[in-house]
Design an enzyme around this catalytic site. Structure first.
Site, PDB file in Angstrom:
ATOM      1  N   PHE A 116      -3.359  -0.558   7.539  1.00  0.00           N
ATOM      2  CA  PHE A 116      -4.062  -1.836   7.361  1.00  0.00           C
ATOM      3  C   PHE A 116      -5.111  -1.745   6.240  1.00  0.00           C
ATOM      4  O   PHE A 116      -4.929  -0.987   5.293  1.00  0.00           O
ATOM      5  CB  PHE A 116      -4.680  -2.316   8.685  1.00  0.00           C
ATOM      6  CG  PHE A 116      -3.687  -2.528   9.796  1.00  0.00           C
ATOM      7  CD1 PHE A 116      -2.435  -3.122   9.537  1.00  0.00           C
ATOM      8  CD2 PHE A 116      -3.953  -2.147  11.101  1.00  0.00           C
ATOM      9  CE1 PHE A 116      -1.511  -3.328  10.567  1.00  0.00           C
ATOM     10  CE2 PHE A 116      -3.032  -2.351  12.134  1.00  0.00           C
ATOM     11  CZ  PHE A 116      -1.817  -2.936  11.855  1.00  0.00           C
ATOM     12  N   ALA A 150      -2.895   1.645  13.843  1.00  0.00           N
ATOM     13  CA  ALA A 150      -4.216   1.586  13.205  1.00  0.00           C
ATOM     14  C   ALA A 150      -5.167   0.668  13.956  1.00  0.00           C
ATOM     15  O   ALA A 150      -6.270   0.420  13.505  1.00  0.00           O
ATOM     16  CB  ALA A 150      -4.081   1.144  11.758  1.00  0.00           C
ATOM     17  N   TRP A 196       6.819  -0.804  -7.997  1.00  0.00           N
ATOM     18  CA  TRP A 196       8.022  -1.319  -7.323  1.00  0.00           C
ATOM     19  C   TRP A 196       9.184  -1.333  -8.319  1.00  0.00           C
ATOM     20  O   TRP A 196      10.262  -0.831  -8.029  1.00  0.00           O
ATOM     21  CB  TRP A 196       7.767  -2.739  -6.775  1.00  0.00           C
ATOM     22  CG  TRP A 196       8.722  -3.162  -5.695  1.00  0.00           C
ATOM     23  CD1 TRP A 196       8.457  -3.228  -4.359  1.00  0.00           C
ATOM     24  CD2 TRP A 196      10.081  -3.564  -5.854  1.00  0.00           C
ATOM     25  NE1 TRP A 196       9.573  -3.636  -3.671  1.00  0.00           N
ATOM     26  CE2 TRP A 196      10.585  -3.852  -4.561  1.00  0.00           C
ATOM     27  CE3 TRP A 196      10.935  -3.684  -6.942  1.00  0.00           C
ATOM     28  CZ2 TRP A 196      11.898  -4.271  -4.329  1.00  0.00           C
ATOM     29  CZ3 TRP A 196      12.257  -4.097  -6.714  1.00  0.00           C
ATOM     30  CH2 TRP A 196      12.717  -4.387  -5.422  1.00  0.00           C
ATOM     31  N   LYS A 242       0.819  -1.217   0.000  1.00  0.00           N
ATOM     32  CA  LYS A 242       0.000   0.000   0.000  1.00  0.00           C
ATOM     33  C   LYS A 242       0.855   1.271   0.000  1.00  0.00           C
ATOM     34  O   LYS A 242       0.589   2.198  -0.766  1.00  0.00           O
ATOM     35  CB  LYS A 242      -0.920  -0.019   1.235  1.00  0.00           C
ATOM     36  CG  LYS A 242      -1.959   1.071   1.237  1.00  0.00           C
ATOM     37  CD  LYS A 242      -2.857   0.893   2.450  1.00  0.00           C
ATOM     38  CE  LYS A 242      -1.981   0.808   3.674  1.00  0.00           C
ATOM     39  NZ  LYS A 242      -2.608   0.306   4.863  1.00  0.00           N
ATOM     40  N   THR A 289       3.885   1.502  -1.040  1.00  0.00           N
ATOM     41  CA  THR A 289       4.584   1.539  -2.323  1.00  0.00           C
ATOM     42  C   THR A 289       3.680   2.119  -3.411  1.00  0.00           C
ATOM     43  O   THR A 289       4.106   2.956  -4.211  1.00  0.00           O
ATOM     44  CB  THR A 289       5.057   0.113  -2.687  1.00  0.00           C
ATOM     45  OG1 THR A 289       5.777  -0.412  -1.573  1.00  0.00           O
ATOM     46  CG2 THR A 289       5.946   0.110  -3.904  1.00  0.00           C
ATOM     47  N   LYS A 306      12.004  -7.177   9.336  1.00  0.00           N
ATOM     48  CA  LYS A 306      12.138  -6.401   8.103  1.00  0.00           C
ATOM     49  C   LYS A 306      10.802  -5.744   7.781  1.00  0.00           C
ATOM     50  O   LYS A 306       9.760  -6.365   7.780  1.00  0.00           O
ATOM     51  CB  LYS A 306      12.545  -7.366   6.993  1.00  0.00           C
ATOM     52  CG  LYS A 306      12.815  -6.735   5.652  1.00  0.00           C
ATOM     53  CD  LYS A 306      13.333  -7.804   4.697  1.00  0.00           C
ATOM     54  CE  LYS A 306      12.862  -7.595   3.269  1.00  0.00           C
ATOM     55  NZ  LYS A 306      13.241  -6.340   2.657  1.00  0.00           N
ATOM     56  N   ARG A 310       2.692   8.275   6.775  1.00  0.00           N
ATOM     57  CA  ARG A 310       3.044   8.148   8.185  1.00  0.00           C
ATOM     58  C   ARG A 310       4.548   7.956   8.352  1.00  0.00           C
ATOM     59  O   ARG A 310       5.228   7.478   7.447  1.00  0.00           O
ATOM     60  CB  ARG A 310       2.344   6.928   8.793  1.00  0.00           C
ATOM     61  CG  ARG A 310       0.865   7.139   9.067  1.00  0.00           C
ATOM     62  CD  ARG A 310       0.186   5.842   9.431  1.00  0.00           C
ATOM     63  NE  ARG A 310       0.221   4.936   8.293  1.00  0.00           N
ATOM     64  CZ  ARG A 310       0.048   3.627   8.377  1.00  0.00           C
ATOM     65  NH1 ARG A 310      -0.122   3.054   9.558  1.00  0.00           N
ATOM     66  NH2 ARG A 310       0.073   2.887   7.300  1.00  0.00           N
ATOM     67  N   PHE A 351       2.766  -8.829  -9.564  1.00  0.00           N
ATOM     68  CA  PHE A 351       3.916  -9.663  -9.223  1.00  0.00           C
ATOM     69  C   PHE A 351       4.219 -10.556 -10.417  1.00  0.00           C
ATOM     70  O   PHE A 351       3.292 -10.945 -11.148  1.00  0.00           O
ATOM     71  CB  PHE A 351       3.596 -10.543  -7.999  1.00  0.00           C
ATOM     72  CG  PHE A 351       3.832  -9.851  -6.683  1.00  0.00           C
ATOM     73  CD1 PHE A 351       3.109  -8.721  -6.345  1.00  0.00           C
ATOM     74  CD2 PHE A 351       4.784 -10.330  -5.792  1.00  0.00           C
ATOM     75  CE1 PHE A 351       3.326  -8.081  -5.137  1.00  0.00           C
ATOM     76  CE2 PHE A 351       4.999  -9.686  -4.582  1.00  0.00           C
ATOM     77  CZ  PHE A 351       4.274  -8.570  -4.244  1.00  0.00           C
TER      78      PHE A 351
END
Lengths: 562, 562
Positions: free
Chosen positions: A307, A279, A415, A77, A79, A111, A100, A387
Site C-alpha cells: 500500500f 499490509a 512497464w 509500485k 512494477t 485480476k 512479497r 502513462f
C-alpha cells in the site's frame, strides 16, 4: 498497468520471455549449485547453510520502494520495484530485488498480482502467482494444524482451562471466501468436538505469515511461534502456543517455507520473492530473511512494502527494520499523474481528460508521504510511472511542483521498456545514495506507552490531529501493559485508501481524528495491532471471479491467468 | 514395524541413508535431465512432455501388493511393496515402485505413514511425509476454491438456482480436525454470504483427489473435474462444476500436481509416489498416470492399494485398472502371523504367546482374500512379513496351511534387511509371472445395474450372503439411474477391519448381510460410492497427538517425526 495502450498482456509478455536456468542467476550473486535447492529449472530456495554462512558478510544498501495512497487508477509500485532493479542491473550494479509472494485468493478473484507488469516482471509469473514453492500452503497448514490442536485440547479435557468463548486463533485459507468469515465449528454432538464461534482469515492475514516474515532464523521462528497468543483461559490470562507445546511441530511444518525463493526478472536480474503478510492487519513486507540475505549477496537491494507509505513503509521502518536490525538508505515514492488526479478529487472516468487543478490538489498526498519519509531521516526520489494519457502540461506541472519542494523526481517507463525505462530513476537513486545523507531511526522508542506510540504514528505519518480510543481499546491497553506487552511496536490496521481512517478522504486530509476501535496482540510477530474502522481479513469474490476465465491447455500452458 | 525388537527408528534409518542425486535414479530408467523437474536434489516431477512421449512404449508387468484385513498388530504392506521392489532391483530387474503419497493429517495425529519402514523405505521420508512436492496442497486449494466459488454463486444471485440445502460439495483440509466435521458457514449478515450447513473432509477424501488419481492426462482431468456434482438445484437436478464453468481454473490449479513424483528407496530403487485417495470413500490407489508411466519406464512395476484386498485391491481391479486400461499380472498378499492370530480371535496383549489355534482360525481371512484374487483371474504369492515373536511351530503351521491350499508363500524380512530380505519373495513372484497365467478381468460388467454390481462385490469379494438397501439408498439408485449414472463402477465405503460391514467381525465371517445406507455420486472420479455403516471422512486427533513430540533443530533437521 497501462490500460489505455494496446499492449500485449502481462502473461503474454511473461510467457514469451526467455528465462535463464536459475543456477545462472544464482551465479551472478556468487552462489553455486550447492547453495540452492532447485524447484524446477527456474525457481530455487537458498539453503539454510548458505544463509547462515552469509551472516558475517558486509551488507549492501537497501532501497525501499513505497507509494502514495493507492487509487483505482493504479500506481505500479511492484512494477517500478522490478524496473528499478533491472535498471541498476543494466548499469552493471550487483543488485537483488526482494519482493512479497502474491496470495492466491486475489489471483482467483480479481485480476492482479504482485509480480510486476509489462516488461518489468519477475518470472515464472504463472508459478509465482499459483502455488510457487508452497510457502503459503505450509503457512496455511501450520495455521490450521494449530487450530485443530486447540479444538482437540478442548475436546480431550481442556487441561489449560481455555475459555472456549475467548479463543482468538482463527483458521485460514489462501482464498477469497466470504462464507468462511463467521462460522460455527464443532457441531454434531459430543464426538465431533466442542461447538463454538470461529472464523477464517485469508492466509496472508495469519499471524504465522507475519512471524515467518519477521523471524531471523529457525530458532527465532520457533521462539516467535511459541509466543503466539491463541486464547485466554477462564482467569482471562493469555494462553500461548508454548503452553500447548506445539511450537516445534509448527516450526517443522515451516522448515522449507522459511527459506527465500530465488527467481529472475525478464531481464535476468536476481530476485528473492518471499513471504507476503497483509499490509493492514500485519506489516506488509517480504521476509526479513530475504531482505537481509539479499543485502549480503548484492551491493544494492530494491524492496517494497504494501500500500502507501502510511501503511507499508511506516511498518517497514518501525517494525521490520527494527526487528531485522538493518538501516535502509534511500526510499522511492511511486506515483502516477492519474492517481494524483484522483487524489485531487476527480473520478476514474474523468482521468482521460487533462486536469491540472486536480493534479495540483492531489500532489498534496504525495507531499505528505515525502514528509513522512524525511521524518524517518531518509532521503527519497519520487518516481512518476508514466502513462500515455499524461499530458505535457500535467507532466510539466508535476515536475515544477517537485522542484518547488526540492523533491528529486524522475519519470519512468518500466512497464513498456523494462530496465531501460528506469535508468534515469536508477541514476537519481544512486546519486542520492552517494550523498550518504541517510540517518535512519524509527519514529518512536519502544519504551513509549501504547497510546503514545499510536499517537506518534497518527500525528507524524497520517497528519491527523489526535487519536480516540474506544472504551474497549482503553481496557485492552491496560490489560496488554499488565501482560508485559507494552514494549512492542504498533501495527495499525487502517484503510489503505486514505491517510485518515475514512477511505473516502483522499488527497491530504487534515484536522482529523483516528479512532482506535480495538487492539489485537500479535505477540509472536512481535507487535500490537491497533484496529481503526472495519478491517477485512477475509476478502470476498466479485460477481464474475477471474477464475471463470482461467484455463490450462493440454500441454500445461496457463490461460487467462492475468 | 517390528515393535518388539530394539531397532533404530524409521526416521533414524532414513536420515542415515545416503541418497543418490535424483537424476541418477532417473537415468536408471532411461530418463535424462530434460525429462525431470527437480524439487531439491532428491525429488523430481516427470515433465508432461516425457509422460506423453512414453505413451506408445510397451508396458512392463504390474504387480499389485495387497493384504489381509488390517489389525492393530500391523501387516507392513507398504514395507513389503518397497522391499519387493528393492529385491527385484537387487536381481538386476528394471523395476519401479508406485506408491501413494501420505496425508499430513494422520502424520500429525498418530505415528504412521506410507513410506514403508525399517530398511524398506522411500526417501526423503521427512519431505514425503510433510509437504512433499505440494500435490495435496494443490488439491486442497482446488477443493476449497470450488467451495468458495459455489458460495459466491449463491451470494451473487444464484443463477443456477442451487438449493442451498442440497450442496454436496464440502470443504477440505489435509489435517485431522474433528471440529470441522459439521459447521455452519455464511454467518454474520447479508454481506457475509448465505448461511448454510457445511462440513470439511480430509483432503484425501476429496473427490478431486480421486479425480486426479484416475485421470489419464490434463484433458481427461479437466473433463472429470467438469463432471463433478456440486449440488442439486431446486428442481432436484444435479448441478456440476461444468455448469459453474470453473473446471479450467481447477485444472490450472492442478497442472503441477498431476505430474508424478520420482524418489528413491534406501537401496536406490526408483519409485513414483503420487496421489493418495482414501480407500473407503474413494478407491485407495496411487495415480493412474504414475502406474502407467512406471509401466512404460520399467519391466516390472510394484504397486499397492489401501487396506485389505476387499477394499483397495477390489477397487484397484474393478475401478483403477478399468479406467487406466491396464491388466495387472500378479498379486502379492501380505500377512503376518501376529495379524492372523488376531483374526483368529486373540487380543493384541496375547500376541507374545504362541497360539497355533488362533493362527489356524485367522488363516481363513487370508484364504478369503486369496480366493478373491483368483476370482479376478489373477495368480498370487502370499508374503509373510516375519516378526521375531513368530514361533517355529507357528511358521511351520502357516507354511503347511498354504501348501495345503496350494498357495505359493514366502517369508520376508524386508524391514530388517531391505531388498535382501525380499529375495525369496521376488523370485517367487518372477516364477508366477513366467508361468503367464494371468487372465484378468473385472468382476462385473458396467452394464449391470447398481444393485447387481454391489451384490456381486458383497458376495464374491466379502463372502456375504446378501445386500440390504435402505429406503434412501433405493430412492437414490432410481434417481442415479435416471440421471444416467447407472453405468459407473461401484466404490464401496466399508470398515477396513472386517470383510463384513461390522468392524468387530474378524477372521472370515459368513452368512452376513451388508447394509447399504446411502449412495454418493462421484461422477468426476467416475464411480458411485455405496456407504455401509458410518464412514469417517474427517479423522480426529488423539489425546496426545504426535505433533507434541515433533520438532526441528536449528539446521532444519526433523525431530520426532516418526
Amino acid at each position: 498497468m497501462n490500460a489505455n495502450v494496446k499492449h500485449k498482456s502481462d502473461i503474454e509478455i511473461a510467457q514469451n520471455a526467455k528465462m535463464l536456468p536459475i543456477i545462472k542467476i544464482a551465479e551472478q550473486v556468487g552462489l553455486t549449485e550447492d547453495d540452492i535447492e532447485l524447484y524446477g529449472k527456474y525457481k530455487a530456495k537458498l539453503s539454510s547453510e548458505t544463509i547462515n554462512k552469509l551472516q558475517t558478510k558486509q551488507s549492501g544498501k537497501i532501497i525501499l520502494v513505497t507509494a502514495i495512497n493507492p487509487t483505482p487508477a493504479g500506481e505500479g509500485k511492484s512494477t517500478v520495484t522490478v524496473g528499478l532493479g533491472d535498471a541498476l542491473h543494466k548499469l552493471h550494479k550487483k543488485v537483488m530485488i526482494a519482493l512479497r509472494e502474491p496470495s492466491l485468493g486475489p489471483t482467483m478473484g480479481i485480476k492482479g498480482g504482485a509480480t510486476g507488469g509489462g516488461y518489468a516482471q519477475v518470472l515464472p509469473m504463472e508459478d509465482i502467482n499459483l502455488h510457487f514453492t508452497g510457502d503459503f500452503h505450509a503457512i496455511t497448514t501450520a495455521n490450521n494444524a494449530l487450530a485443530a490442536l486447540i479444538d482437540n485440547h478442548l475436546q480431550q479435557g481442556n487441561e489449560l482451562r481455555i475459555d472456549q468463548r475467548r479463543i482468538v486463533w482463527k483458521r485460514a485459507v489462501d482464498l477469497n471466501d466470504r462464507a468462511l468469515r463467521k462460522v460455527i465449528v464443532g457441531l454434531g454432538g459430543p464426538l465431533q468436538g466442542v461447538p463454538r464461534e470461529d472464523g477464517f482469515d485469508i492466509t496472508v492475514a495469519s499471524e504465522i505469515m507475519a512471524v515467518l516474515c519477521l523471524a531471523t532464523d529457525l530458532r527465532d521462528l520457533k521462539r516467535r511461534l511459541g509466543n503466539m497468543v491463541i486464547a485466554y483461559n477462564i482467569e482471562k490470562e493469555p494462553v500461548t502456543v508454548g503452553d500447548l507445546g506445539v511450537e516445534g511441530a509448527l516450526a517443522l511444518l515451516l522448515k522449507e517455507a522459511i527459506k527465500p525463493n530465488l527467481v529472475q526478472t525478464i531481464e535476468h536480474t536476481p530476485a528473492l520473492v518471499h513471504g507476503g503478510p497483509f499490509a493492514n492487519i500485519a506489516h506488509g513486507c517480504n521476509s526479513v530473511i530475504a531482505t537481509t540475505t539479499a543485502s549480503k549477496l548484492a551491493d544494492y537491494v530494491v524492496t517494497e512494502a504494501g500500500f502507501g507509505a502510511d501503511l507499508g513503509a511506516e511498518k517497514f521502518l518501525n517494525i521490520k527494520a527494527r526487528a531485522a536490525g538493518f538501516k535502509p538508505e534511500a526510499v522511492v515514492i511511486v506515483a502516477t499523474i492519474r492517481a494524483l488526479k484522483m487524489h485531487g478529487g476527480i473520478s476514474k472516468n474523468e482521468l482521460g481528460k487533462e486536469n491540472v487543478n486536480a493534479l495540483v490538489n492531489g500532489f498534496e498526498n504525495l507531499r505528505k508521504h515525502a514528509e513522512t519519509i524525511n521524518s524517518f531521516g531518509l532521503p527519497f526520489v519520487v518516481a512518476i510511472n508514466k502513462f500515455v494519457s499524461d499530458t505535457e502540461q500535467e507532466i510539466k506541472t508535476l515536475l515544477e511542483l517537485c522542484e518547488k519542494h526540492q523533491f528529486p523526481v524522475e519519470l519512468t517507463e518500466v512497464w513498456e521498456k523494462g530496465g531501460e525505462g528506469g535508468l534515469a530513476l536508477a541514476k537519481s537513486v544512486l546519486q542520492v545514495l552517494e550523498k550518504n545523507e541517510a540517518n535512519f531511526s524509527p519514529l518512536y522508542p519502544l519504551s513509549d506507552s501504547i497510546e503514545e506510540k499510536i499517537t506518534t504514528i497518527v500525528q507524524t505519518v497520517y497528519g491527523g490531529k489526535n487519536v480516540e480510543f474506544s472504551t474497549k481499546a482503553k481496557k485492552q491497553i491496560a490489560d496488554f501493559e499488565a501482560f508485559g506487552w507494552g514494549n512492542l511496536p504498533i501495527c495499525i490496521a487502517k484503510t489503505q485508501y486514505s491517510l485518515s481512517d475514512d477511505p473516502g478522504k483522499l488527497g491530504r486530509p487534515t484536522d482529523f481524528t483516528v479512532t482506535v476501535r480495538e487492539l489485537k496482540p500479535s505477540i509472536g510477530a512481535g507487535f500490537i495491532v491497533a484496529l481503526t474502522g472495519d478491517v477485512m481479513t477475509m476478502p470476498g469474490l466479485p460477481k464474475a471471479p477471474a477464475a471463470l476465465k482461467m484455463d490450462v491447455d493440454e500441454n500445461g500452458k496457463a490461460i487467462g491467468l492475468f
